[in-house]
Design a protein around this motif. Structure first.
Motif, PDB file in Angstrom:
ATOM      1  N   THR A 159       0.839  -1.209   0.000  1.00 59.72           N
ATOM      2  CA  THR A 159       0.000   0.000   0.000  1.00 59.72           C
ATOM      3  C   THR A 159       0.871   1.256   0.000  1.00 59.72           C
ATOM      4  O   THR A 159       0.612   2.200  -0.748  1.00 59.72           O
ATOM      5  CB  THR A 159      -0.927   0.011   1.230  1.00 59.72           C
ATOM      6  OG1 THR A 159      -1.759  -1.144   1.177  1.00 59.72           O
ATOM      7  CG2 THR A 159      -1.785   1.257   1.264  1.00 59.72           C
ATOM      8  N   GLY A 160       1.910   1.258   0.819  1.00 59.31           N
ATOM      9  CA  GLY A 160       2.821   2.403   0.856  1.00 59.31           C
ATOM     10  C   GLY A 160       3.475   2.640  -0.494  1.00 59.31           C
ATOM     11  O   GLY A 160       3.540   3.777  -0.980  1.00 59.31           O
TER      12      GLY A 160
ATOM     13  N   THR B 269       0.696   3.948  -3.001  1.00 61.03           N
ATOM     14  CA  THR B 269       0.218   5.309  -2.735  1.00 61.03           C
ATOM     15  C   THR B 269       1.330   6.344  -2.936  1.00 61.03           C
ATOM     16  O   THR B 269       1.064   7.444  -3.437  1.00 61.03           O
ATOM     17  CB  THR B 269      -0.399   5.426  -1.332  1.00 61.03           C
ATOM     18  OG1 THR B 269       0.552   4.991  -0.358  1.00 61.03           O
ATOM     19  CG2 THR B 269      -1.665   4.592  -1.217  1.00 61.03           C
TER      20      THR B 269
ATOM     21  N   MET C  21      -8.492  10.240  -0.215  1.00 60.94           N
ATOM     22  CA  MET C  21      -7.848   9.400   0.796  1.00 60.94           C
ATOM     23  C   MET C  21      -8.620   8.105   1.026  1.00 60.94           C
ATOM     24  O   MET C  21      -8.079   7.137   1.543  1.00 60.94           O
ATOM     25  CB  MET C  21      -7.711  10.166   2.112  1.00 60.94           C
ATOM     26  CG  MET C  21      -6.649  11.249   2.073  1.00 60.94           C
ATOM     27  SD  MET C  21      -4.993  10.603   1.773  1.00 60.94           S
ATOM     28  CE  MET C  21      -4.718   9.687   3.259  1.00 60.94           C
TER      29      MET C  21
ATOM     30  N   VAL D 246      -6.952   4.914  -0.278  1.00 60.70           N
ATOM     31  CA  VAL D 246      -5.878   4.245   0.448  1.00 60.70           C
ATOM     32  C   VAL D 246      -6.424   3.014   1.177  1.00 60.70           C
ATOM     33  O   VAL D 246      -5.816   1.945   1.159  1.00 60.70           O
ATOM     34  CB  VAL D 246      -5.178   5.202   1.440  1.00 60.70           C
ATOM     35  CG1 VAL D 246      -4.163   4.465   2.307  1.00 60.70           C
ATOM     36  CG2 VAL D 246      -4.517   6.343   0.687  1.00 60.70           C
ATOM     37  N   TRP D 247      -7.572   3.153   1.815  1.00 62.04           N
ATOM     38  CA  TRP D 247      -8.175   2.028   2.534  1.00 62.04           C
ATOM     39  C   TRP D 247      -8.528   0.900   1.559  1.00 62.04           C
ATOM     40  O   TRP D 247      -8.325  -0.274   1.871  1.00 62.04           O
ATOM     41  CB  TRP D 247      -9.400   2.507   3.301  1.00 62.04           C
ATOM     42  CG  TRP D 247     -10.049   1.429   4.100  1.00 62.04           C
ATOM     43  CD1 TRP D 247     -11.256   0.855   3.864  1.00 62.04           C
ATOM     44  CD2 TRP D 247      -9.526   0.766   5.251  1.00 62.04           C
ATOM     45  NE1 TRP D 247     -11.513  -0.106   4.802  1.00 62.04           N
ATOM     46  CE2 TRP D 247     -10.469  -0.192   5.666  1.00 62.04           C
ATOM     47  CE3 TRP D 247      -8.346   0.887   5.974  1.00 62.04           C
ATOM     48  CZ2 TRP D 247     -10.277  -1.014   6.761  1.00 62.04           C
ATOM     49  CZ3 TRP D 247      -8.157   0.060   7.072  1.00 62.04           C
ATOM     50  CH2 TRP D 247      -9.108  -0.873   7.454  1.00 62.04           C
TER      51      TRP D 247
ATOM     52  N   VAL E 212      -7.050   0.261  -1.318  1.00 54.70           N
ATOM     53  CA  VAL E 212      -5.781  -0.355  -1.734  1.00 54.70           C
ATOM     54  C   VAL E 212      -5.251  -1.255  -0.627  1.00 54.70           C
ATOM     55  O   VAL E 212      -4.792  -2.375  -0.879  1.00 54.70           O
ATOM     56  CB  VAL E 212      -4.744   0.730  -2.116  1.00 54.70           C
ATOM     57  CG1 VAL E 212      -3.364   0.124  -2.327  1.00 54.70           C
ATOM     58  CG2 VAL E 212      -5.184   1.486  -3.349  1.00 54.70           C
ATOM     59  N   MET E 213      -5.343  -0.800   0.621  1.00 52.15           N
ATOM     60  CA  MET E 213      -4.839  -1.575   1.745  1.00 52.15           C
ATOM     61  C   MET E 213      -5.594  -2.900   1.888  1.00 52.15           C
ATOM     62  O   MET E 213      -4.976  -3.959   2.035  1.00 52.15           O
ATOM     63  CB  MET E 213      -4.968  -0.755   3.039  1.00 52.15           C
ATOM     64  CG  MET E 213      -4.212  -1.306   4.207  1.00 52.15           C
ATOM     65  SD  MET E 213      -4.353  -0.256   5.673  1.00 52.15           S
ATOM     66  CE  MET E 213      -3.763   1.306   5.070  1.00 52.15           C
TER      67      MET E 213
END
Length: 128
Positions: free
Chosen positions: A85-86, A89, A105, A108-109, A111-112
């Motif tokens: 994820t890091g 992103t 944002m 991001v969740w 993708v995580m």
């Protein structure tokens, strides 16, 4: 038998949290969107996070119930998923400076969670 009981408790608690989140999300959007900016609108828009907190509680309780081996595997999977994820992103952050559209944002969740599922699927496939 113990594993099934633990899994059932986890799924029940998690789905209750997700259900509360969904109900509060729909309600907060319907009520808060037409409101003028202010404290009440902000509180209403944050209300779904109560359901999210219930889901977090379910996850924490599940981790406390499982054995050390399962806990280690889960921690490894989460660590790999967070690293993926890091990387994704941060990469997209550089692309945004190159003119790509800004992404919320909320992405991001997504993708995580997708990374975590993918890691678990690959690990399950490899351990067959």
């Amino acid at each position: 038998m113990h594993e099934k009981r633990v899994a059932r408790a986890y799924h029940t608690e998690l789905w209750v949290g997700i259900g509360v989140y969904a109900v509060l999300l729909v309600g907060s959007i319907k009520l808060a969107r037409p409101m003028a900016d202010g404290t009440l609108r902000t509180v209403l828009l944050l209300l779904p996070m109560l359901g999210f907190a219930l889901a977090i509680r379910a996850i924490v309780r599940h981790v406390a119930r499982i054995d050390e081996y399962q806990r280690l595997r889960m921690l490894e999977s989460i660590g790999i998923a967070f690293a993926v994820t890091g990387a994704l992103t941060f990469s997209y952050g550089f692309l945004e400076t190159a003119g790509f559209p800004k992404v919320s944002m909320f992405a991001v969740w997504i993708v995580m969670c997708t990374s975590w599922v993918a890691v678990n699927l690959v690990r399950a496939w490899r351990s067959r």
